[in-house]
Motif scaffolding. Sequence first.
Motif, PDB file in Angstrom:
ATOM      1  N   PRO A   1      -0.755   7.561  43.530  1.00  0.00           N
ATOM      2  CA  PRO A   1       0.026   8.314  42.537  1.00  0.00           C
ATOM      3  C   PRO A   1       1.237   7.521  42.074  1.00  0.00           C
ATOM      4  N   SER A   2       1.605   7.726  40.828  1.00  0.00           N
ATOM      5  CA  SER A   2       2.765   7.056  40.258  1.00  0.00           C
ATOM      6  C   SER A   2       3.904   8.052  40.168  1.00  0.00           C
ATOM      7  N   PHE A   3       5.041   7.722  40.785  1.00  0.00           N
ATOM      8  CA  PHE A   3       6.177   8.630  40.817  1.00  0.00           C
ATOM      9  C   PHE A   3       7.297   8.123  39.906  1.00  0.00           C
ATOM     10  N   GLN A   4       7.987   9.053  39.339  1.00  0.00           N
ATOM     11  CA  GLN A   4       9.113   8.732  38.479  1.00  0.00           C
ATOM     12  C   GLN A   4      10.426   9.058  39.199  1.00  0.00           C
ATOM     13  N   ARG A   5      11.491   8.526  38.688  1.00  0.00           N
ATOM     14  CA  ARG A   5      12.810   8.808  39.243  1.00  0.00           C
ATOM     15  C   ARG A   5      13.075  10.311  39.256  1.00  0.00           C
ATOM     16  N   GLY A   6      13.630  10.803  40.374  1.00  0.00           N
ATOM     17  CA  GLY A   6      13.919  12.224  40.500  1.00  0.00           C
ATOM     18  C   GLY A   6      12.737  13.056  40.940  1.00  0.00           C
ATOM     19  N   GLU A   7      11.621  12.422  41.326  1.00  0.00           N
ATOM     20  CA  GLU A   7      10.467  13.137  41.858  1.00  0.00           C
ATOM     21  C   GLU A   7      10.371  12.895  43.363  1.00  0.00           C
TER      22      GLU A   7
ATOM     23  N   ASP B   1      17.966   1.591  42.427  1.00  0.00           N
ATOM     24  CA  ASP B   1      18.927   0.842  43.230  1.00  0.00           C
ATOM     25  C   ASP B   1      20.070   0.354  42.339  1.00  0.00           C
ATOM     26  N   THR B   2      20.930  -0.478  42.880  1.00  0.00           N
ATOM     27  CA  THR B   2      22.106  -0.930  42.134  1.00  0.00           C
ATOM     28  C   THR B   2      21.748  -1.858  40.973  1.00  0.00           C
ATOM     29  N   ASN B   3      20.499  -2.325  40.922  1.00  0.00           N
ATOM     30  CA  ASN B   3      20.035  -3.144  39.799  1.00  0.00           C
ATOM     31  C   ASN B   3      19.150  -2.365  38.836  1.00  0.00           C
ATOM     32  N   GLY B   4      19.068  -1.051  39.046  1.00  0.00           N
ATOM     33  CA  GLY B   4      18.289  -0.209  38.147  1.00  0.00           C
ATOM     34  C   GLY B   4      16.807  -0.193  38.433  1.00  0.00           C
ATOM     35  N   ARG B   5      16.392  -0.729  39.576  1.00  0.00           N
ATOM     36  CA  ARG B   5      14.967  -0.761  39.921  1.00  0.00           C
ATOM     37  C   ARG B   5      14.572   0.496  40.677  1.00  0.00           C
ATOM     38  N   LEU B   6      13.381   1.016  40.373  1.00  0.00           N
ATOM     39  CA  LEU B   6      12.873   2.207  41.037  1.00  0.00           C
ATOM     40  C   LEU B   6      12.674   1.926  42.521  1.00  0.00           C
ATOM     41  N   THR B   7      13.134   2.846  43.352  1.00  0.00           N
ATOM     42  CA  THR B   7      13.056   2.637  44.800  1.00  0.00           C
ATOM     43  C   THR B   7      13.002   3.977  45.502  1.00  0.00           C
ATOM     44  N   ASN B   8      12.652   3.949  46.776  1.00  0.00           N
ATOM     45  CA  ASN B   8      12.632   5.168  47.574  1.00  0.00           C
ATOM     46  C   ASN B   8      14.004   5.452  48.173  1.00  0.00           C
ATOM     47  N   ALA B   9      14.300   6.718  48.325  1.00  0.00           N
ATOM     48  CA  ALA B   9      15.475   7.176  49.067  1.00  0.00           C
ATOM     49  C   ALA B   9      15.058   8.448  49.793  1.00  0.00           C
ATOM     50  N   SER B  10      15.939   8.959  50.619  1.00  0.00           N
ATOM     51  CA  SER B  10      15.572  10.131  51.414  1.00  0.00           C
ATOM     52  C   SER B  10      16.788  10.998  51.671  1.00  0.00           C
ATOM     53  N   GLY B  11      16.516  12.192  52.160  1.00  0.00           N
ATOM     54  CA  GLY B  11      17.572  13.126  52.501  1.00  0.00           C
ATOM     55  C   GLY B  11      16.985  14.325  53.213  1.00  0.00           C
ATOM     56  N   VAL B  12      17.837  15.265  53.538  1.00  0.00           N
ATOM     57  CA  VAL B  12      17.436  16.486  54.230  1.00  0.00           C
ATOM     58  C   VAL B  12      17.472  17.649  53.245  1.00  0.00           C
ATOM     59  N   VAL B  13      16.508  18.543  53.384  1.00  0.00           N
ATOM     60  CA  VAL B  13      16.488  19.799  52.642  1.00  0.00           C
ATOM     61  C   VAL B  13      16.453  20.927  53.671  1.00  0.00           C
TER      62      VAL B  13
ATOM     63  N   THR C   1      23.720   8.606  41.435  1.00  0.00           N
ATOM     64  CA  THR C   1      22.280   8.686  41.153  1.00  0.00           C
ATOM     65  C   THR C   1      21.485   9.125  42.382  1.00  0.00           C
ATOM     66  N   SER C   2      21.895   8.676  43.573  1.00  0.00           N
ATOM     67  CA  SER C   2      21.153   9.081  44.764  1.00  0.00           C
ATOM     68  C   SER C   2      21.327  10.573  45.028  1.00  0.00           C
ATOM     69  N   VAL C   3      22.498  11.117  44.693  1.00  0.00           N
ATOM     70  CA  VAL C   3      22.728  12.556  44.832  1.00  0.00           C
ATOM     71  C   VAL C   3      21.913  13.328  43.799  1.00  0.00           C
ATOM     72  N   ILE C   4      22.022  12.937  42.552  1.00  0.00           N
ATOM     73  CA  ILE C   4      21.369  13.666  41.463  1.00  0.00           C
ATOM     74  C   ILE C   4      19.850  13.632  41.602  1.00  0.00           C
ATOM     75  N   ASP C   5      19.308  12.482  41.938  1.00  0.00           N
ATOM     76  CA  ASP C   5      17.853  12.378  42.036  1.00  0.00           C
ATOM     77  C   ASP C   5      17.298  13.204  43.193  1.00  0.00           C
ATOM     78  N   LEU C   6      18.068  13.379  44.267  1.00  0.00           N
ATOM     79  CA  LEU C   6      17.618  14.278  45.331  1.00  0.00           C
ATOM     80  C   LEU C   6      17.654  15.725  44.854  1.00  0.00           C
TER      81      LEU C   6
ATOM     82  N   ALA D   1      14.580  16.120  42.767  1.00  0.00           N
ATOM     83  CA  ALA D   1      13.383  16.098  43.599  1.00  0.00           C
ATOM     84  C   ALA D   1      13.247  17.394  44.390  1.00  0.00           C
ATOM     85  N   ALA D   2      14.356  17.903  44.883  1.00  0.00           N
ATOM     86  CA  ALA D   2      14.321  19.160  45.630  1.00  0.00           C
ATOM     87  C   ALA D   2      13.928  20.322  44.723  1.00  0.00           C
ATOM     88  N   GLN D   3      14.411  20.324  43.495  1.00  0.00           N
ATOM     89  CA  GLN D   3      14.017  21.371  42.553  1.00  0.00           C
ATOM     90  C   GLN D   3      12.509  21.341  42.313  1.00  0.00           C
ATOM     91  N   GLN D   4      11.953  20.132  42.221  1.00  0.00           N
ATOM     92  CA  GLN D   4      10.501  20.002  42.075  1.00  0.00           C
ATOM     93  C   GLN D   4       9.790  20.528  43.315  1.00  0.00           C
TER      94      GLN D   4
END
Length: 418
Positions: free
Chosen positions: A35-41, A86-98, A185-190, A193-196
């Motif tokens: 699957p292909s994921f977009q930012r904020g998913e 990331d800091t260079n604008g490249r799509l990357t994984n991040a994580s957090g708690v819900v 961006t790491s805050v907003i994208d989580l 993603a959580a809304q999704q």
Amino acid sequence: MWYLYNASIRCILFALVCVFVVACGGSGDSSPAAPSFQRGEYVSAGRSQSVSASVIDSVLDGVAGSLAVSAVYDVRFLKLTYKTIDTNGRLTNASGVVAIPQKANNLSSPMLSLQHGTIYLDSDAPSNEDLSPLLSNPAQALYKTTGQAIIAASLGYLVVAPDYLGYGDSILAVHPYMHADSLATSVIDLILAAQQYFADNDIMYNRQVFLAGYSEGGYATLAAHKKLQELYSDVMTVTASAPGAGAYDVSQTALTFANSQQLDAPDYVAFVMKAYDTVYNLNRLGDFFQPAYVDFIDSAFYGDTTRTTIVTNLSATPDELFSSPFLQDFTGNGESELKAYFRQNDIYDWSPTSPIYFYHGRQDTIVPFFNVTSVMTAMQNSPVSITECASVPSDHGYCFLPYLQFVIDTFGALTNDL
């Protein structure tokens, strides 16, 4: 008729392509495409764990005079891996708690994004924190982001707590400490993603969004609020935010520390310099610091060195920590490039349209009080207020638990559906 003609052509072409692929043997791989994921998913949701309201109350009762609250709901919480940049604008994984309150009849809830303060160990990232010792050590639970998230969820909030880049599932080697854009961006994208995730799992969310955090978390909170207002107003509106003890005026804070006789937190200062040296590709640690500290600072911020070790290996005297030429230039008219990077990360001078409730201790020497005076001067025509910590002393550490109570009380008066 034209639509039917086009549809027929497409069907014929598709059939020919299928015949060709089968005749040629295809690729020999019948597995479905990744699957292909977009930012904020969200990419994946980890196995969930549950904590009962009675256990949460026992944690709260275990710390005398901690928080004047009682758990209302059992809580289910999980790790969410999502896409950001990331800091260079490249799509990357991040994580957090819900963390999700277990409400009867799937009642709706507001969302609270909870940003953690400065950490040095990857094991202290919210999604990496081990719950068991938190529940057996109530005092520790209140100072850990996962514990705070669970408590907030037990009051009725849908809580998200980002790890930030450089921690958790992020492959970034060094956390971009006090870097406004990547924190936001790491805050907003989580949040996105959580809304999704909530929509996919029939978890009711009432569209209220609250932001809170202390220290670096206070800075991340204000940075995220600013970016949400400027770039995401068509997607969501911040109901209110409550930044606590953040260095919103980065450039003045850096200059103040450079001119000081003693640093109360030399580890924070070294972390910022290492982070900016990395983010902006400066490669100048040898210019900034005395030779005795360069190699250590270069290696100390990769998520595996404790704060105690870092502080032990640094001088708290600027004249001893920094190189003399650098200190002279930075406190004078030199180092224009570095000063420009600090100014890029100042986040106090804008005009919020949603309420911001600042909280700070006047005796805070780690993040000086002038950070909120800079904010209040710049935002004087906006819906902002400052509450001073009343603890004795009103310093960075002593004001943390009162800040949590402040957030609970302030947001509690504004929320719907708790």
